[in-house]
Scaffold this motif. Structure first.
Motif, PDB file in Angstrom:
ATOM      1  N   TYR A  46      43.742  46.805  49.360  1.00 39.11           N
ATOM      2  CA  TYR A  46      45.194  46.909  49.502  1.00 39.11           C
ATOM      3  C   TYR A  46      45.558  48.254  50.107  1.00 39.11           C
ATOM      4  O   TYR A  46      44.780  49.210  50.082  1.00 39.11           O
ATOM      5  CB  TYR A  46      45.911  46.708  48.167  1.00 39.11           C
ATOM      6  CG  TYR A  46      45.611  47.714  47.070  1.00 39.11           C
ATOM      7  CD1 TYR A  46      46.043  49.043  47.152  1.00 39.11           C
ATOM      8  CD2 TYR A  46      44.916  47.335  45.926  1.00 39.11           C
ATOM      9  CE1 TYR A  46      45.783  49.963  46.146  1.00 39.11           C
ATOM     10  CE2 TYR A  46      44.655  48.238  44.906  1.00 39.11           C
ATOM     11  CZ  TYR A  46      45.088  49.553  45.022  1.00 39.11           C
ATOM     12  OH  TYR A  46      44.825  50.463  44.038  1.00 39.11           O
ATOM     13  N   LEU A  81      39.772  33.545  51.366  1.00 39.80           N
ATOM     14  CA  LEU A  81      40.711  34.654  51.286  1.00 39.80           C
ATOM     15  C   LEU A  81      41.970  34.276  50.531  1.00 39.80           C
ATOM     16  O   LEU A  81      42.506  33.178  50.704  1.00 39.80           O
ATOM     17  CB  LEU A  81      41.111  35.130  52.683  1.00 39.80           C
ATOM     18  CG  LEU A  81      40.018  35.711  53.574  1.00 39.80           C
ATOM     19  CD1 LEU A  81      39.510  34.661  54.543  1.00 39.80           C
ATOM     20  CD2 LEU A  81      40.548  36.921  54.335  1.00 39.80           C
ATOM     21  N   THR A  82      42.432  35.189  49.699  1.00 39.10           N
ATOM     22  CA  THR A  82      43.751  35.108  49.073  1.00 39.10           C
ATOM     23  C   THR A  82      44.550  36.313  49.534  1.00 39.10           C
ATOM     24  O   THR A  82      44.177  37.458  49.256  1.00 39.10           O
ATOM     25  CB  THR A  82      43.646  35.103  47.544  1.00 39.10           C
ATOM     26  OG1 THR A  82      42.870  33.980  47.118  1.00 39.10           O
ATOM     27  CG2 THR A  82      45.035  35.024  46.925  1.00 39.10           C
ATOM     28  N   GLN A  83      45.624  36.060  50.277  1.00 42.52           N
ATOM     29  CA  GLN A  83      46.483  37.142  50.764  1.00 42.52           C
ATOM     30  C   GLN A  83      47.825  37.074  50.048  1.00 42.52           C
ATOM     31  O   GLN A  83      48.434  36.001  49.934  1.00 42.52           O
ATOM     32  CB  GLN A  83      46.665  37.040  52.278  1.00 42.52           C
ATOM     33  CG  GLN A  83      45.382  37.370  53.029  1.00 42.52           C
ATOM     34  CD  GLN A  83      45.580  37.294  54.528  1.00 42.52           C
ATOM     35  OE1 GLN A  83      45.711  36.217  55.068  1.00 42.52           O
ATOM     36  NE2 GLN A  83      45.596  38.442  55.193  1.00 42.52           N
ATOM     37  N   TYR A  84      48.266  38.231  49.576  1.00 42.94           N
ATOM     38  CA  TYR A  84      49.486  38.305  48.773  1.00 42.94           C
ATOM     39  C   TYR A  84      50.672  38.720  49.646  1.00 42.94           C
ATOM     40  O   TYR A  84      50.514  39.410  50.665  1.00 42.94           O
ATOM     41  CB  TYR A  84      49.290  39.301  47.633  1.00 42.94           C
ATOM     42  CG  TYR A  84      48.192  38.890  46.682  1.00 42.94           C
ATOM     43  CD1 TYR A  84      48.448  38.056  45.597  1.00 42.94           C
ATOM     44  CD2 TYR A  84      46.884  39.320  46.883  1.00 42.94           C
ATOM     45  CE1 TYR A  84      47.430  37.673  44.726  1.00 42.94           C
ATOM     46  CE2 TYR A  84      45.856  38.934  46.027  1.00 42.94           C
ATOM     47  CZ  TYR A  84      46.138  38.110  44.955  1.00 42.94           C
ATOM     48  OH  TYR A  84      45.129  37.720  44.112  1.00 42.94           O
ATOM     49  N   GLU A 112      44.802  41.875  49.710  1.00 43.76           N
ATOM     50  CA  GLU A 112      43.991  40.671  49.840  1.00 43.76           C
ATOM     51  C   GLU A 112      42.768  40.756  48.939  1.00 43.76           C
ATOM     52  O   GLU A 112      42.231  41.840  48.683  1.00 43.76           O
ATOM     53  CB  GLU A 112      43.542  40.454  51.289  1.00 43.76           C
ATOM     54  CG  GLU A 112      42.646  41.539  51.848  1.00 43.76           C
ATOM     55  CD  GLU A 112      42.259  41.307  53.299  1.00 43.76           C
ATOM     56  OE1 GLU A 112      42.751  40.341  53.905  1.00 43.76           O
ATOM     57  OE2 GLU A 112      41.453  42.102  53.829  1.00 43.76           O
ATOM     58  N   ALA A 156      50.543  34.937  57.531  1.00 43.47           N
ATOM     59  CA  ALA A 156      49.122  34.601  57.513  1.00 43.47           C
ATOM     60  C   ALA A 156      48.858  33.270  58.213  1.00 43.47           C
ATOM     61  O   ALA A 156      47.922  32.549  57.865  1.00 43.47           O
ATOM     62  CB  ALA A 156      48.587  34.573  56.081  1.00 43.47           C
ATOM     63  N   SER A 182      51.350  34.170  47.119  1.00 39.24           N
ATOM     64  CA  SER A 182      50.107  34.354  47.859  1.00 39.24           C
ATOM     65  C   SER A 182      49.802  33.105  48.660  1.00 39.24           C
ATOM     66  O   SER A 182      50.426  32.045  48.456  1.00 39.24           O
ATOM     67  CB  SER A 182      48.949  34.656  46.906  1.00 39.24           C
ATOM     68  OG  SER A 182      48.691  33.549  46.069  1.00 39.24           O
ATOM     69  N   THR A 230      38.050  40.171  58.783  1.00 37.18           N
ATOM     70  CA  THR A 230      39.091  39.467  58.012  1.00 37.18           C
ATOM     71  C   THR A 230      40.487  39.753  58.554  1.00 37.18           C
ATOM     72  O   THR A 230      41.426  39.016  58.257  1.00 37.18           O
ATOM     73  CB  THR A 230      39.029  39.859  56.532  1.00 37.18           C
ATOM     74  OG1 THR A 230      39.217  41.283  56.408  1.00 37.18           O
ATOM     75  CG2 THR A 230      37.700  39.467  55.916  1.00 37.18           C
ATOM     76  N   ASN A 289      34.918  43.407  54.949  1.00 40.70           N
ATOM     77  CA  ASN A 289      35.981  43.001  55.867  1.00 40.70           C
ATOM     78  C   ASN A 289      35.525  43.046  57.313  1.00 40.70           C
ATOM     79  O   ASN A 289      36.053  42.346  58.170  1.00 40.70           O
ATOM     80  CB  ASN A 289      37.224  43.863  55.681  1.00 40.70           C
ATOM     81  CG  ASN A 289      36.949  45.337  55.903  1.00 40.70           C
ATOM     82  OD1 ASN A 289      36.046  45.896  55.267  1.00 40.70           O
ATOM     83  ND2 ASN A 289      37.695  45.979  56.781  1.00 40.70           N
ATOM     84  N   GLU A 301      46.242  31.045  50.605  1.00 41.43           N
ATOM     85  CA  GLU A 301      44.788  31.040  50.652  1.00 41.43           C
ATOM     86  C   GLU A 301      44.292  30.442  51.963  1.00 41.43           C
ATOM     87  O   GLU A 301      44.905  29.524  52.521  1.00 41.43           O
ATOM     88  CB  GLU A 301      44.215  30.261  49.466  1.00 41.43           C
ATOM     89  CG  GLU A 301      44.529  30.909  48.124  1.00 41.43           C
ATOM     90  CD  GLU A 301      43.830  30.210  46.964  1.00 41.43           C
ATOM     91  OE1 GLU A 301      43.131  29.210  47.197  1.00 41.43           O
ATOM     92  OE2 GLU A 301      43.999  30.684  45.821  1.00 41.43           O
ATOM     93  N   ASP A 326      45.620  38.768  59.567  1.00 47.53           N
ATOM     94  CA  ASP A 326      46.753  39.672  59.373  1.00 47.53           C
ATOM     95  C   ASP A 326      47.830  39.385  60.421  1.00 47.53           C
ATOM     96  O   ASP A 326      48.099  40.197  61.318  1.00 47.53           O
ATOM     97  CB  ASP A 326      46.301  41.124  59.458  1.00 47.53           C
ATOM     98  CG  ASP A 326      45.379  41.501  58.305  1.00 47.53           C
ATOM     99  OD1 ASP A 326      45.326  40.748  57.318  1.00 47.53           O
ATOM    100  OD2 ASP A 326      44.701  42.545  58.409  1.00 47.53           O
TER     101      ASP A 326
END
Length: 724
Positions: free
Chosen positions: A392, A447-450, A411, A512, A465, A504, A139, A467, A508
């Motif tokens: 996480y 990146l995949t952020q939930y 993520e 996103a 999520s 990364t 990260n 991407e 945030d």
């Protein structure tokens, strides 16, 4: 016509360079010496056990430059690690006494996740590698000293206080690079066992097997090391346990081709909290060692704070002389980091704690090719790497560790790195080499952020999520000149551009939704230097001027939240020198010093950048005795408070260590050698404040809620090792 004027800092550097150029010829009239030699990035420290050789300055120096260096480098010896560091030391202690570098662990040497600083650069602004292979968090390119490469795994280090040449690969050669070196293999078989006990109930014991050369024609060699360390730590209830094992195997396939295998594994458990210091009020009430309580009704109860970190690092390397001046060095590698951390906040509720994971697995290949001819040396290669990451943080109940439904963030991402490079070292004259080069640096993040509870990216408009994919590409030129004035005296000049990619965390933001991606930040380094050696003296000196972007300056509050701020540029410039002199009768004296500034365009100081550092060491090596005292002073520096720079002044502090080693050959039958080491860290028992995290962003006045970082108390250790 108006005469141009120079800034005061530039005038000081030019004056220092003039003094250097005048002083070097006076020194050079002494007798010549053999060069320490280039230390290979492919592994091994180059150190040998040659006790019958004459005592020279290059042999007794704990740290020194190299006559072949084309930038500001310091080489840390294997003997320094074996005899002048604590048996529980991590790799930050290996770097501690080199010019300008400093670090500290408030829980005691080797008992915390330590960060190292130099030239105004902090951890994450420079590359750290092992046998030439970079390793870092995914990260951001930061490092964890307690999770990788304790002193038992190391045989030396090469510190390059610059981005290096085009052939110097890494994710953050922005400020420099540190190459940790694996242990050298020995020709004779040996089995060693060691046991150590020290302050804070610190214990470490282990064994090491060196096979010596074996097999057909002695083509194989194996080194295996294993140890366990336990400690209560200096800070209250900050306990730690470390189990570690490493293996290195080499096989000479032919006279021109060798295979090297390395593997290591570390399992670390600790009660360290997320905020690793106490407040002014707590220290005033409970003492300098206060951190955690043993009362489950208090938020800082030790049972609510713990780490479990595992790491492994493996590579297979093939080196070969291909003929016609061509050489091949190829390494395929993998390493992993799995940090499961649980910590509590300032209250005790169903969501006051955090269940945190940072885990990644990295695979890569580092290919180097070179060809030497009468015209010079051609070097090219490719560093290629892929990493998979899962991170996480979930609110949790510290009493039951039942997690909340939604995380603070979650993520997953993949990072792909490609760095092809090429450079040519032109042999202009027998003693003059000019090396231009270029490196292409490419990083891609997918990146995949939930969806989370709104603390970081939010609910993503109802989507589970989202991407992102981003690529950072940079062209990094380098140019250096190296000239051997005499066989024992070299000079160099260098210009090089380094880079560092954004973390990364730039994604945030609410939903996103990143409206403008930052670019890679760059540094432009100009430096010149000189290295000189004789039987009695070693001496190297350099002066540098670095212009660098500071787009990723950040502040982390007491809850662990990081804010990025202060775009713009900074300048760090100064002069560095180190030397070693043989005094006679077994004594030698080592010293280094740095003087410089690291400031933003506003004129304010960069955080944790001291104005000066000084190291003085006295060593005695004769008969079975090997005694060393090293004292480092770190000058005035400043910390930020989250809204402004240069908010808190940190007074100068001193780190002083003493180690007494005595070795007995064949004390009894079956024992080849016995060694006893008595060590003292923080000899003068200084409890200096070395860091302040202010409670307020609006004032810099001392407050009860300020979190302080202090030097740990004096610690003693007694170690006994037997070789069979």
């Amino acid at each position: 016509m108006k005469r141009p004027s120079l800034k005061p800092g530039t005038q000081q550097i030019l004056h220092a360079l003039a003094v250097m150029c005048m002083a070097a010829p006076m020194i050079a009239s002494a007798q010549q010496a053999t060069d320490l030699g280039a230390v290979s990035a492919s592994g091994g420290s180059g150190a040998t056990d040659n006790s019958s050789a004459p005592v020279t300055a290059t042999k007794t120096a704990p740290v020194q430059g190299s006559l072949t260096a084309r930038s500001a480098q310091s080489i840390v010896s294997d003997q320094f690690i074996r005899d002048l560091t604590s048996p529980v030391a991590d790799f930050s202690q290996v770097l501690q006494m080199t010019p300008g570098m400093y670090s500290y662990s408030p829980n005691g040497v080797g008992l915390g996740d330590t960060k190292t600083y130099f030239r105004g650069f902090s951890d994450g602004d420079y590359t750290v590698s092992f046998d030439g292979i970079p390793f870092q968090d995914t990260n951001s390119p930061s490092h964890h000293t307690w999770a990788f490469f304790p002193s038992q795994f190391l045989g030396g280090a090469v510190v390059d206080r610059s981005p290096g040449s085009a052939a110097t690969i890494g994710p953050a050669n922005f400020g420099g690079s540190v190459n940790l070196l694996s242990r050298n293999l020995e020709p004779e078989q040996r089995f060693s066992a060691f046991d150590s006990y020290g302050s804070f109930n610190t214990k470490i014991y282990g064994a090491e097997f060196e096979s010596g050369q074996f097999g057909a024609d002695g083509a194989s060699n194996l080194l295996l090391n294993a140890h366990q360390m336990t400690s209560d730590g200096y800070q209250t209830y900050n306990k730690q346990t470390r189990d570690a094992v490493s293996l290195k195997y080499q096989y000479a396939i032919t006279d021109n081709t060798a295979l090297t295998l390395f593997g290591s594994y570390i399992d670390l458990k600790s009660n360290t909290p997320n905020t690793k210091g106490a407040t002014r009020a707590q220290i005033a009430q409970f003492g300098d060692d206060y951190l955690l309580s043993n009362n489950p009704k208090q938020a800082n109860y030790w049972g609510y704070n713990f780490y479990h970190v595992t790491s492994d690092f493996e590579y297979a390397g093939l080196s070969s002389n291909l003929g016609g001046g061509w050489k091949l060095d190829d390494k395929v590698y993998t390493y992993a980091y799995h940090n499961q951390q649980n910590y509590n906040g300032s209250t005790i509720t169903a969501t006051s704690a955090t269940d945190k994971l940072n885990a990644y697995r990295t695979y890569g290949n580092l290919l180097r090719l070179s060809q030497e001819s009468s015209f010079g040396v051609f070097r090219t290669g490719l560093w290629a790497e892929n990493a998979d990451t899962n991170r996480y943080q979930i609110p949790s109940d510290p009493r039951t560790w039942i997690d909340a439904t939604a995380p603070n963030f979650h993520e997953r991402f993949k990072t792909t790195t490609l760095q092809p490079f090429v450079e040519y070292e032109f042999q202009v004259m027998p003693d003059l080499k000019i090396t231009p080069g270029v490196k292409y640096s490419s990083y891609r993040q997918n990146l995949t952020q939930y969806a989370d509870n709104g603390k970081t990216v939010g609910n993503l408009g109802g989507l589970p999520s989202i991407e992102h994919a981003v690529t950072y590409n940079t062209v990094l030129p380098s140019f250096d000149v190296h000239y051997m004035l005499r066989p024992n005296w070299s000079v160099y000049g260098q210009y090089v551009v380094g880079d560092e990619i954004p973390p990364t965390s730039v994604f945030d933001v609410k939903n996103a939704n990143v409206t403008a991606l930052p670019s890679s930040i760059k540094s432009k380094t100009f430096q010149i230097g000189s290295v000189w050696k004789s039987d009695r003296f070693t001496f190297d000196i350099d002066a540098y001027h670095i212009k660098f972007d500071n787009a990723y300056s950040s502040f982390t509050d007491n809850a662990g939240n990081t804010t990025y701020f202060a775009n713009g540029s900074s300048t760090t410039q100064g002069i560095e020198a180190e030397g070693n002199v043989v005094l006679g009768s077994g004594f030698s004296l080592y010293a280094n010093a740095t003087y410089g500034t690291a400031k933003y365009a506003s004129g304010q100081w960069v955080a944790s950048a001291p104005s000066d550092t000084e190291t003085l060491g006295l060593n005695y090596n004769q008969g079975g005795w090997d005694i060393g005292w090293l004292n480092k002073r770190v000058g005035t520096m400043y910390n930020d408070n989250g809204s402004v720079h240069q908010a808190v002044k940190i007074a100068p502090f001193t780190i002083s260590n003493l180690f007494v080693n005595y070795t007995i050959k064949h004390p009894v039958q079956m024992v080849k050698q016995a060694k006893v080491q008595f060590g003292v860290n923080n000899l003068f028992d200084k409890h200096s404040i070395v860091g302040v995290n202010p409670a307020s962003t609006t004032t810099s006045a001392p407050a009860p809620g300020d979190v302080l970082t202090l030097l740990p108390a004096r610690s003693l250790s007694l170690t006994v090792s037997l070789d069979f």
